[in-house]
Design a protein around this motif. Structure first.
Motif, PDB file in Angstrom:
ATOM      1  N   GLU A   1       0.645  -1.252   0.096  1.00 51.12           N
ATOM      2  CA  GLU A   1       0.115  -0.059   0.078  1.00 51.12           C
ATOM      3  C   GLU A   1       0.756   1.273   0.228  1.00 51.12           C
ATOM      4  OE1 GLU A   1      -2.733   0.095   3.147  1.00 51.12           O
ATOM      5  OE2 GLU A   1      -3.610  -2.027   2.692  1.00 51.12           O
ATOM      6  N   GLU A   2       0.429   2.170  -0.804  1.00 50.61           N
ATOM      7  CA  GLU A   2       1.247   3.546  -0.754  1.00 50.61           C
ATOM      8  C   GLU A   2       1.204   4.153   0.565  1.00 50.61           C
ATOM      9  OE1 GLU A   2       1.091   7.729  -3.116  1.00 50.61           O
ATOM     10  OE2 GLU A   2      -0.254   6.290  -3.724  1.00 50.61           O
ATOM     11  N   TRP A   3       2.441   4.501   0.944  1.00 47.14           N
ATOM     12  CA  TRP A   3       2.478   5.214   2.212  1.00 47.14           C
ATOM     13  C   TRP A   3       1.975   6.522   2.427  1.00 47.14           C
ATOM     14  CZ3 TRP A   3       4.979   2.713   6.766  1.00 47.14           C
ATOM     15  CH2 TRP A   3       4.945   3.498   7.579  1.00 47.14           C
ATOM     16  N   PRO A   4       1.215   6.924   3.362  1.00 46.32           N
ATOM     17  CA  PRO A   4       0.526   8.562   3.000  1.00 46.32           C
ATOM     18  C   PRO A   4       1.449   9.460   3.149  1.00 46.32           C
ATOM     19  CG  PRO A   4       0.226   7.297   5.152  1.00 46.32           C
ATOM     20  CD  PRO A   4       0.846   6.375   4.275  1.00 46.32           C
ATOM     21  N   MET A   5       1.382  10.515   2.564  1.00 52.07           N
ATOM     22  CA  MET A   5       2.058  11.895   2.488  1.00 52.07           C
ATOM     23  C   MET A   5       2.075  12.485   3.792  1.00 52.07           C
ATOM     24  SD  MET A   5       4.213  14.006   1.035  1.00 52.07           S
ATOM     25  CE  MET A   5       4.502  13.802  -0.734  1.00 52.07           C
ATOM     26  N   PRO A   6       3.057  12.797   4.557  1.00 53.71           N
ATOM     27  CA  PRO A   6       3.010  13.384   5.875  1.00 53.71           C
ATOM     28  C   PRO A   6       2.790  14.945   5.498  1.00 53.71           C
ATOM     29  CG  PRO A   6       5.225  12.122   5.851  1.00 53.71           C
ATOM     30  CD  PRO A   6       4.437  12.178   4.241  1.00 53.71           C
ATOM     31  N   SER A   7       1.832  15.348   6.486  1.00 54.64           N
ATOM     32  CA  SER A   7       1.332  16.814   6.173  1.00 54.64           C
ATOM     33  C   SER A   7       2.393  17.705   6.095  1.00 54.64           C
ATOM     34  CB  SER A   7       0.243  17.033   6.987  1.00 54.64           C
ATOM     35  OG  SER A   7       0.711  17.206   8.335  1.00 54.64           O
ATOM     36  N   VAL A   8       3.279  17.614   6.998  1.00 58.01           N
ATOM     37  CA  VAL A   8       4.439  18.450   7.326  1.00 58.01           C
ATOM     38  C   VAL A   8       5.531  18.589   5.973  1.00 58.01           C
ATOM     39  CG1 VAL A   8       4.444  18.338   9.664  1.00 58.01           C
ATOM     40  CG2 VAL A   8       5.776  16.565   8.605  1.00 58.01           C
ATOM     41  N   LEU A   9       5.493  17.136   5.161  1.00 58.66           N
ATOM     42  CA  LEU A   9       6.417  17.251   4.172  1.00 58.66           C
ATOM     43  C   LEU A   9       5.664  18.067   2.988  1.00 58.66           C
ATOM     44  CD1 LEU A   9       8.819  16.050   2.833  1.00 58.66           C
ATOM     45  CD2 LEU A   9       7.719  14.057   2.380  1.00 58.66           C
ATOM     46  N   GLU A  10       4.501  17.620   2.944  1.00 57.81           N
ATOM     47  CA  GLU A  10       3.889  18.209   1.820  1.00 57.81           C
ATOM     48  C   GLU A  10       3.582  19.712   1.952  1.00 57.81           C
ATOM     49  OE1 GLU A  10      -0.616  17.460  -0.378  1.00 57.81           O
ATOM     50  OE2 GLU A  10      -0.486  17.228   2.038  1.00 57.81           O
ATOM     51  N   GLU A  11       3.631  20.292   3.001  1.00 56.36           N
ATOM     52  CA  GLU A  11       3.646  21.544   3.141  1.00 56.36           C
ATOM     53  C   GLU A  11       5.052  22.228   2.733  1.00 56.36           C
ATOM     54  OE1 GLU A  11       2.290  22.307   7.092  1.00 56.36           O
ATOM     55  OE2 GLU A  11       0.426  21.797   6.800  1.00 56.36           O
ATOM     56  N   ALA A  12       5.713  21.470   3.233  1.00 50.47           N
ATOM     57  CA  ALA A  12       7.286  22.122   3.162  1.00 50.47           C
ATOM     58  C   ALA A  12       7.867  21.778   1.868  1.00 50.47           C
ATOM     59  CB  ALA A  12       8.359  21.208   3.796  1.00 50.47           C
ATOM     60  N   LEU A  13       7.200  21.046   0.835  1.00 51.93           N
ATOM     61  CA  LEU A  13       7.662  20.941  -0.765  1.00 51.93           C
ATOM     62  C   LEU A  13       6.847  21.952  -1.297  1.00 51.93           C
ATOM     63  CD1 LEU A  13       7.087  16.915  -1.178  1.00 51.93           C
ATOM     64  CD2 LEU A  13       9.370  18.367  -1.379  1.00 51.93           C
TER      65      LEU A  13
ATOM     66  N   VAL B   1      10.321  10.767   7.205  1.00 53.44           N
ATOM     67  CA  VAL B   1       9.622  11.965   8.002  1.00 53.44           C
ATOM     68  C   VAL B   1       8.653  11.507   9.159  1.00 53.44           C
ATOM     69  CG1 VAL B   1       8.204  14.000   7.759  1.00 53.44           C
ATOM     70  CG2 VAL B   1      10.324  13.343   6.285  1.00 53.44           C
ATOM     71  N   SER B   2       7.653  10.620   8.491  1.00 59.27           N
ATOM     72  CA  SER B   2       6.458  10.391   9.415  1.00 59.27           C
ATOM     73  C   SER B   2       6.749   9.402  10.700  1.00 59.27           C
ATOM     74  CB  SER B   2       5.508   9.699   8.470  1.00 59.27           C
ATOM     75  OG  SER B   2       5.846   8.392   8.026  1.00 59.27           O
ATOM     76  N   THR B   3       7.643   8.781  10.584  1.00 55.65           N
ATOM     77  CA  THR B   3       8.080   7.860  11.793  1.00 55.65           C
ATOM     78  C   THR B   3       8.867   8.725  12.785  1.00 55.65           C
ATOM     79  OG1 THR B   3      10.121   7.150  10.887  1.00 55.65           O
ATOM     80  CG2 THR B   3       8.245   5.764  10.725  1.00 55.65           C
ATOM     81  N   ALA B   4       8.967   9.881  12.686  1.00 59.04           N
ATOM     82  CA  ALA B   4       9.732  10.824  13.713  1.00 59.04           C
ATOM     83  C   ALA B   4       8.545  11.011  14.643  1.00 59.04           C
ATOM     84  CB  ALA B   4      10.223  11.840  13.136  1.00 59.04           C
ATOM     85  N   LYS B   5       9.018  10.777  16.019  1.00 58.04           N
ATOM     86  CA  LYS B   5       7.568  11.368  16.995  1.00 58.04           C
ATOM     87  C   LYS B   5       7.825  12.636  17.739  1.00 58.04           C
ATOM     88  CE  LYS B   5       6.170   7.336  16.292  1.00 58.04           C
ATOM     89  NZ  LYS B   5       4.851   7.156  15.497  1.00 58.04           N
ATOM     90  N   GLN B   6       9.155  12.889  18.171  1.00 59.74           N
ATOM     91  CA  GLN B   6       9.524  14.235  18.770  1.00 59.74           C
ATOM     92  C   GLN B   6       9.454  15.498  17.821  1.00 59.74           C
ATOM     93  OE1 GLN B   6       9.330  14.300  22.072  1.00 59.74           O
ATOM     94  NE2 GLN B   6       9.389  12.190  21.957  1.00 59.74           N
ATOM     95  N   PRO B   7       8.976  16.730  18.217  1.00 55.32           N
ATOM     96  CA  PRO B   7       9.079  17.857  17.506  1.00 55.32           C
ATOM     97  C   PRO B   7      10.466  18.211  16.911  1.00 55.32           C
ATOM     98  CG  PRO B   7       7.606  18.242  19.324  1.00 55.32           C
ATOM     99  CD  PRO B   7       8.256  16.869  19.539  1.00 55.32           C
TER     100      PRO B   7
END
Length: 205
Positions: free
Chosen positions: A135-147, A172-178
């Motif tokens: 299954e396609e891995w969902p695009m992290p919202s923070v990465l989408e905004e940065a791109l 990017v999406s597996t990082a937990k801490q800000p």
């Protein structure tokens, strides 16, 4: 499916030493299998009681709370009775968990499934079915905004094959801490803008 070392290589002892929660069911299933397919041969593998012809056809697991039936080429078998309820994501091995024992089990459908498995085993040269696509891995919202804010990074990301895009998205999406998210995001955008794949990202630092 039980992957522990086998406690015995003797089928009779295997049945006798099954946990109380599954012993009677395993014993009854064993009798049914031999009644339906008397030419099957028994063996023990990975603490499972296996029934074989050319290769392993079906196996029994005696778990603490229930028994489990495993068909080694279940992904190739018709299952109109919808007996399979475990391992449905697998391309080959599929199982039937029996938390209620044989109560409610469609034995006619199980018999048909066993017959089909034996017939399939008689054709060992058949190619293995292809693996199901990931299954396609969902695009992290923070990465989408940065791109969206960096055209060079976005352009290189778009031309990457899905496998290479996935590496960045997972990282990017597996990082937990800000602070970890921010660090990985900055490295990602810098690497993409420099035309680097995830494995090459350090070269852009």
């Amino acid at each position: 499916m039980d992957c522990r070392p086998s406690r015995t290589q003797d089928p009779n002892e295997w049945i006798a030493t099954c946990p109380e929660g599954s012993r009677a069911v395993c014993e009854e299933l064993r009798d049914l299998f031999f009644r339906w397919e008397p030419d099957l041969q028994e063996s023990i593998n990975s603490n499972m009681l296996c029934f074989n012809r050319h290769k392993r056809v079906v196996g029994l697991s005696g778990l603490k709370s229930h028994a489990q039936i495993t068909f080694y080429r279940g992904g190739d078998l018709p299952d109109p009775g919808r007996l399979f309820n475990h391992g449905l994501e697998n391309a080959t091995i599929r199982s039937i968990d029996l938390p209620q024992g044989l109560e409610g089990l469609n034995q006619r459908a199980l018999k048909a499934l066993l017959h089909a498995a034996v017939e399939l085993d008689a054709q060992p040269s058949l190619p293995k079915p292809p693996r199901p696509p990931r299954e396609e891995w969902p695009m992290p919202s923070v990465l989408e905004e940065a791109l969206q804010k960096n055209k060079a990074a976005a352009a290189f990301f778009e031309q990457l094959k899905p496998t290479y895009q996935r590496e960045y998205k997972v990282w990017v999406s597996t990082a937990k801490q800000p602070e970890t998210i921010a660090k990985r995001l900055n490295e990602t955008i810098r690497a993409l803008a420099a035309g680097k794949k995830w494995a090459q990202r350090k070269e852009a630092c």
